[in-house]
Design an enzyme around this catalytic site. Structure first.
Site, PDB file in Angstrom:
ATOM      1  N   HIS A 132      46.979  40.658  48.227  1.00 48.87           N
ATOM      2  CA  HIS A 132      47.753  40.221  49.501  1.00 48.87           C
ATOM      3  C   HIS A 132      47.234  40.739  50.681  1.00 48.87           C
ATOM      4  O   HIS A 132      46.508  41.901  50.818  1.00 48.87           O
ATOM      5  CB  HIS A 132      49.205  40.788  49.344  1.00 48.87           C
ATOM      6  CG  HIS A 132      50.124  40.217  50.299  1.00 48.87           C
ATOM      7  ND1 HIS A 132      50.303  40.884  51.766  1.00 48.87           N
ATOM      8  CD2 HIS A 132      51.061  39.337  50.492  1.00 48.87           C
ATOM      9  CE1 HIS A 132      51.087  40.405  52.200  1.00 48.87           C
ATOM     10  NE2 HIS A 132      51.729  39.307  51.507  1.00 48.87           N
ATOM     11  N   CYS A 373      49.399  34.794  52.189  1.00 46.43           N
ATOM     12  CA  CYS A 373      48.768  35.798  52.460  1.00 46.43           C
ATOM     13  C   CYS A 373      47.725  36.305  51.477  1.00 46.43           C
ATOM     14  O   CYS A 373      47.660  37.417  51.264  1.00 46.43           O
ATOM     15  CB  CYS A 373      49.973  37.047  52.760  1.00 46.43           C
ATOM     16  SG  CYS A 373      50.964  36.651  54.072  1.00 46.43           S
TER      17      CYS A 373
END
Length: 417
Positions: A132, A373
């Site tokens: 992420h 993300c």
């Protein structure tokens, strides 16, 4: 709270569990809601919602220094939540549990505090290629300041970390290894025990991002032997705006404070300031007291269920969803690592993920679309993003049936017309 025992067939009673989550019992666009966006945030049981209400109705006060009953009650519940979280992850001491605003702030705290005090020019930071952004960008920021470098640990196109390549990257210039326990984009359950062991053998510190793991797996930080473990309340049935940083005492005690202000000090004068003991030296200012107390309620809720049965139920959901995906022409699964949990990420031929997501929403099915993300791994795979259906123990096979019925209609509208 509902009694969450397993039923007579030794299967998890998801229908019974669902009664504890009021948000699930509504319609969206005239259709019963099917909530499959759990990797973004999990829904909250009534007990968590009530904990927030009770705090503001009965105990609202700042914590720690008030000489009155409300402050004492708020402080007791606030610190009891720390003890509960420590117990949940088997931390040796409650003072190793630091409150933050979420996983992102926890990683930023470590990067800024540990990184600024420990990194030097030429040092290397290794992060997996499927991380992420919250476990990439803070390291890039501190590396730029300190003259260090951030390097990706190779991940193959199934979403599996290449352990041999990782081991070959390790030498005494590697100071930090940062890796997610579970990938939010692909659902891969990473071999964190081996990663930690190899990192330590090379003399590196190891941080595990557990944001996606806490709702699915039973985490034992002592068994893992990780140096840091971070996660967010809102991805484990608690409120938004609250996070946890667990760290080994010997590291936390040598790290300078992240922010200055109230609570994190012992004495203040213009001649100099001394800092508070753990955990308070990292908790400047008034915290989200209601949120922390509600996280304690979420921990109580998690510990009230049969976690082993819940994990078996979630594995069944993923296997059932994968079988239906493979049987539907035009669906390509993205992320097929051998060990996965909670996430079905896919593409539909001839469509953009965002268009698919919008049409699913019109049918009451909530999923997430985009790069989640995790842009570097999407770039590696050569795709703009995926449709991501993410499951939790309150989901059912009927939810998955609804997902694929909605996908069939979306396909008919987007592809076949």
């Amino acid at each position: 709270m509902t009694d969450l025992a397993v039923d007579t067939h030794n299967t998890f009673n998801a229908e019974q569990v669902r009664q504890d989550f009021p948000i699930l019992h509504q319609e969206v666009h005239g259709k019963p809601l099917v909530y499959l966006d759990n990797a973004a945030t999990t829904q909250k049981p009534e007990a968590v919602i009530q904990a927030i209400v009770d705090y503001y109705r009965q105990d609202n006060s700042n914590v720690h220094r008030g000489a009155h009953t409300l402050a004492e009650r708020a402080t007791e519940k606030f610190e009891n939540a720390r003890v509960k979280v420590a117990g949940l992850i088997n931390a040796p001491e409650a003072r190793q549990v630091i409150w933050t605003r979420g996983t992102s702030e926890s990683i930023n705290l470590i990067a800024a505090s540990w990184g600024r005090s420990q990194l030097k020019e030429g040092d290397r930071i290794l992060v997996s290629a499927m991380e992420h952004h919250s476990n990439i960008v803070p390291w890039q920021m501190i590396a730029a300041q300190m003259g260090a470098t951030v390097e990706p640990i190779p991940v193959d196109n199934t979403g599996s970390i290449d352990l041999a390549a990782f081991e070959a990257m390790l030498d005494d210039s590697v100071r930090m290894v940062a890796c997610g326990h579970v990938s939010n984009a692909l659902g891969s359950v990473n071999p964190v025990e081996q990663i930690i062991r190899l990192a330590h053998a090379a003399g590196a510190v190891c941080l595990i991002d557990g944001a996606q793991a806490m709702s699915h797996l039973q985490v034992d930080v002592q068994a893992l032997d990780c140096d840091f473990y971070v996660f967010s309340a809102h991805k484990m049935f608690g409120p938004t705006g609250v996070g946890v940083l667990y760290g080994k005492v010997e590291l936390l005690e040598t790290m300078p404070p992240y922010q200055g202000g109230g609570e994190m000090i012992e004495t203040v004068s213009f001649a100099g300031t001394t800092y508070n003991q753990l955990p308070y030296k990292f908790e400047a200012g008034t915290p989200d007291i209601a949120g922390v107390i509600a996280l304690g309620a979420a921990v109580d809720y998690l510990q009230s269920i049969d976690r082993d049965a819940a994990e078996r139920h979630e594995r069944d959901l993923l296997e059932y969803a994968e079988a239906k995906a493979r049987a539907m022409p035009g669906i390509t699964l993205v992320g097929t690592a051998a060990e996965r949990t909670g996430v079905l990420s896919f593409l539909m031929d001839g469509t953009h993920p965002h268009d698919v997501g919008m049409l699913l929403d019109q049918q009451g099915v909530a999923v997430r679309t985009g790069n989640h993300c995790a842009q570097p791994i999407m770039d590696q795979l050569g795709i703009p993003g995926t449709v991501r259906a993410s499951f939790c123990f309150y989901n059912t096979r009927a939810d998955i049936d609804r997902l694929f019925e909605a996908l069939a209609k979306a396909k008919q509208f987007l592809v076949e017309e």
